[in-house]
Design a protein around this motif. Structure first.
Motif, short mmCIF file in Angstrom:
data_model
loop_
_atom_site.label_atom_id
_atom_site.label_comp_id
_atom_site.label_asym_id
_atom_site.label_seq_id
_atom_site.Cartn_x
_atom_site.Cartn_y
_atom_site.Cartn_z
N TYR A 77 0.73 3.94 5.14
CA TYR A 77 0.81 4.95 5.07
C TYR A 77 1.95 5.54 4.79
N LEU A 78 2.59 6.76 4.12
CA LEU A 78 4.18 7.36 4.07
C LEU A 78 4.03 8.34 4.27
N SER A 79 4.29 9.61 5.27
CA SER A 79 4.05 11.35 4.38
C SER A 79 5.42 11.09 3.68
N ALA A 80 5.16 12.21 2.92
CA ALA A 80 6.42 12.45 1.71
C ALA A 80 7.73 12.79 2.81
N TYR A 81 7.39 13.03 3.97
CA TYR A 81 9.05 13.93 4.47
C TYR A 81 8.97 12.26 4.79
N VAL A 82 8.50 11.06 5.13
CA VAL A 82 8.94 9.71 5.34
C VAL A 82 10.08 8.53 4.37
N ALA A 83 8.90 9.58 3.65
CA ALA A 83 9.59 8.55 2.37
C ALA A 83 10.78 9.12 1.27
N GLY A 84 11.14 10.86 1.99
CA GLY A 84 12.26 10.84 1.38
C GLY A 84 13.25 11.20 2.37
N THR A 85 13.09 10.59 3.17
CA THR A 85 14.16 10.55 4.45
C THR A 85 15.36 9.34 4.34
N GLU A 86 16.31 8.95 3.49
CA GLU A 86 17.31 8.08 3.43
C GLU A 86 16.74 7.12 4.93
N SER A 87 17.15 7.49 5.86
CA SER A 87 17.27 6.67 7.04
C SER A 87 15.76 5.65 7.79
N MET A 88 15.53 6.75 7.16
CA MET A 88 13.34 6.62 7.71
C MET A 88 12.70 5.57 6.57
N ILE A 89 13.24 5.53 5.12
CA ILE A 89 12.37 4.90 4.32
C ILE A 89 13.61 3.46 3.99
N SER A 90 14.73 3.24 4.44
CA SER A 90 15.35 2.76 4.82
C SER A 90 15.04 1.21 5.71
N ASN A 91 14.58 2.30 6.78
CA ASN A 91 14.32 1.37 8.15
C ASN A 91 12.70 0.76 7.27
N ILE A 92 11.81 1.64 7.51
CA ILE A 92 10.59 1.08 7.05
C ILE A 92 10.72 -0.22 5.30
N GLU A 100 4.09 -9.69 5.48
CA GLU A 100 3.24 -9.16 4.73
C GLU A 100 2.72 -8.18 4.16
N ILE A 101 3.45 -7.12 4.54
CA ILE A 101 2.99 -5.37 3.84
C ILE A 101 3.77 -5.83 2.39
N ASN A 102 2.98 -5.55 1.03
CA ASN A 102 3.44 -5.45 -0.03
C ASN A 102 2.78 -4.10 -0.85
N ALA A 103 3.06 -3.04 -0.34
CA ALA A 103 2.40 -2.16 -0.80
C ALA A 103 2.01 -0.40 -0.02
N VAL A 104 2.79 0.33 -0.26
CA VAL A 104 3.33 2.05 -0.03
C VAL A 104 2.21 2.86 -0.72
N VAL A 105 1.22 3.62 0.71
CA VAL A 105 0.07 4.76 0.07
C VAL A 105 1.31 6.11 -0.11
N ILE A 106 2.04 6.74 -0.84
CA ILE A 106 2.97 8.17 -0.11
C ILE A 106 2.60 8.54 -0.31
N ASP A 107 2.29 10.33 -0.12
CA ASP A 107 1.94 11.64 -0.32
C ASP A 107 2.54 12.28 -1.57
N VAL A 108 1.57 12.80 -2.62
CA VAL A 108 2.31 13.28 -3.77
C VAL A 108 1.37 14.33 -3.89
N LYS A 109 -0.33 15.30 -3.49
CA LYS A 109 -0.08 16.03 -3.22
C LYS A 109 -0.64 16.05 -1.13
N ASP A 110 -0.11 16.98 -0.95
CA ASP A 110 -0.49 16.31 0.37
C ASP A 110 -1.35 17.52 1.57
N ASP A 111 -1.68 17.15 2.34
CA ASP A 111 -3.03 17.78 3.52
C ASP A 111 -2.67 19.74 3.27
N ASN A 112 -1.16 20.01 2.97
CA ASN A 112 -1.21 21.42 2.23
C ASN A 112 -1.47 21.75 1.14
#
Length: 445
Positions: A77-92, A100-112
């Motif tokens: 799982y990735l929060s939208a903040y992590v997915a949308g922050t260049e340094s964080m998504i680059s590290n991920i 072996e990870i081949n998929a990410v779950v990203i917030d599109v409609k978040d908990d708010n």
């Protein structure tokens, strides 16, 4: 509901990784060539020119969308903040490339209740739901696809504190007409309201149009917090339907609508509802019924979610392997008894966090994550997702791509037939071919 594929083809696509087939049949959109040979008469040449003109002006038929290819997901799982922050998504992405990870779950409609990137769909625009944590969704999708990462859009459904404030008529309400609020003071959407269903489908379609391979609904349930018993429902909405009936109806409705868009559909459910009973009735989730209307069902079987004594385990959080194994064995029993109606592929959520709020807990690290993953395999399943709200994962618990490939070699050679894949794939009894009987739907003709 779901059309059946041959076992040979399913084995092929399960072995082929997370890429969709990108080819298109140009013959469906190009006019047949007209050849002028030397020595043809002027009349013949003029006739040929007329044919070419007619062919060029014929309306082109739309090329079919590429067929969906099932992916054996191992994701995070990735929060939208992590997915949308260049340094964080680059590290991920760097870490994903090593494992072996081949998929990410990203917030599109978040908990708010906010849409996390620009989406120009009607109701999203009407209520001003966008809060663009992901400033460049096209760039993000392109980058993930370049790294062969399967993308899943997480859409939080009925726990939505934003929509009810904009459209109070869609909120859960008390007898005096005021909006119900949970322990955190947040409003919830009334699952009996079909307008809310259409909004969720709209967001799902918007996510697919942005490039997501799969739409995953979360919080497809009723609130269970203090004061929920004081909520009143209009008979014009309920029409005598129970909570489990209306959630199943929503799931079928959303599945049918999104299937038309050629996108996979999944949903997160409480692990505690697998065997039915009071938990199932309170939240409105029937495991076997929801599984009939999904491509993937994702039970949240975090050991920390189970109370002391569950499965005969004194403190489930302290025994991750035993807890996951017992939960998934329960899943098998429930779904196997309903196999004749078909059901979704099971893809559980596993715990990659320490539940220090419990009285009896242990620190979760590489060993505990590995134990849960092994339990998934030992239970006969082969897909899983890791949850960390902080998006901090124990990468040391994961195999490299090469190590994982040795366990389940993938047919990567282009042009390999389904029969060839079946002949070269391992018949691993630990994984079980039960899912070969579960059909992934095909795109509409």
């Amino acid at each position: 509901m779901k059309k059946r594929l041959g076992i040979g083809f399913l084995l092929l696509v399960l072995l082929c990784g997370c890429r969709r087939y990108d080819g298109t049949d140009r013959s469906a959109t190009m006019p047949a060539p007209v050849v002028v040979r030397p020595g043809d008469s002027e009349e013949s040449e003029e006739e040929t020119k007329e044919q070419m003109t007619e062919a060029a002006t014929e309306p082109e038929t739309e090329a079919p969308e590429p067929a969906l290819v099932p992916t054996k997901v191992k994701g995070i799982y990735l929060s939208a903040y992590v997915a949308g922050t260049e340094s964080m998504i680059s590290n991920i992405i760097e870490q994903i490339d090593k494992t072996e990870i081949n998929a990410v779950v990203i917030d599109v409609k978040d908990d708010n209740g906010r849409i996390t990137f620009r989406m120009d769909t009607p109701m999203v625009q009407e209520i001003g739901a966008v809060n663009a944590f992901i400033p460049d969704i096209q760039g993000l999708m392109k980058r993930l696809k370049e790294h062969n990462i399967y993308t899943i859009a997480r859409i939080v459904a009925f726990r939505d504190p934003y929509l009810p404030e904009q459209k109070p008529q869609l909120a859960l309400k008390l007898a005096d007409g005021t909006i119900y609020r949970d322990n955190k003071g947040l409003a919830w959407v009334n699952p009996y309201k079909k307008e809310a269903w259409d909004y969720l489908v709209e967001v799902g379609i918007g996510a697919h149009e942005a490039g997501f391979d799969e739409v995953q609904f979360d919080y497809i349930r009723f609130s269970t917090e203090r004061g929920i018993n004081n909520v009143v429902y209009d008979e014009a909405d309920t029409k005598g339907r129970s909570k489990t009936q209306i959630i199943a109806e929503f799931m079928e409705y959303a599945y049918d609508r999104l299937s038309e868009e050629n996108v996979y559909v999944s949903a997160d459910v409480f692990g505690a509802i697998i065997g039915g009973g009071v938990d199932s009735e309170n939240v409105g989730q029937s495991y076997e019924e929801m599984a009939r209307h999904l491509d993937y069902i994702c039970p949240m079987i975090y050991p920390s979610h189970y109370g002391d004594g569950n499965f005969g385990i004194e403190h489930p959080d302290t025994q991750p392997y035993d807890t996951i194994l017992a939960a998934l064995q329960g899943s098998q029993r429930v779904l196997d008894s309903n196999r004749e109606s078909g059901h979704a592929v099971v893809r559980p959520w596993l715990q990659d966090f320490t539940a220090s709020y419990l009285e009896h807990y242990i620190e979760y690290g590489d060993e505990q994550v590995q134990a849960q993953i092994q339990a998934v395999y030992d239970a006969g399943y082969d897909e899983w997702l890791l949850w960390s709200a902080a998006c901090r994962y124990h990468w040391g618990a994961l195999k490299s791509w090469e190590e994982a490939g040795k366990e389940a070699p993938r047919a990567k050679e282009e042009g390999q037939s389904g029969q060839q894949a079946a002949e070269t794939s391992p018949q691993d009894e630990g994984i079980s071919l039960k899912d070969a009987e579960i059909s992934f739907r095909k795109p509409a003709a």
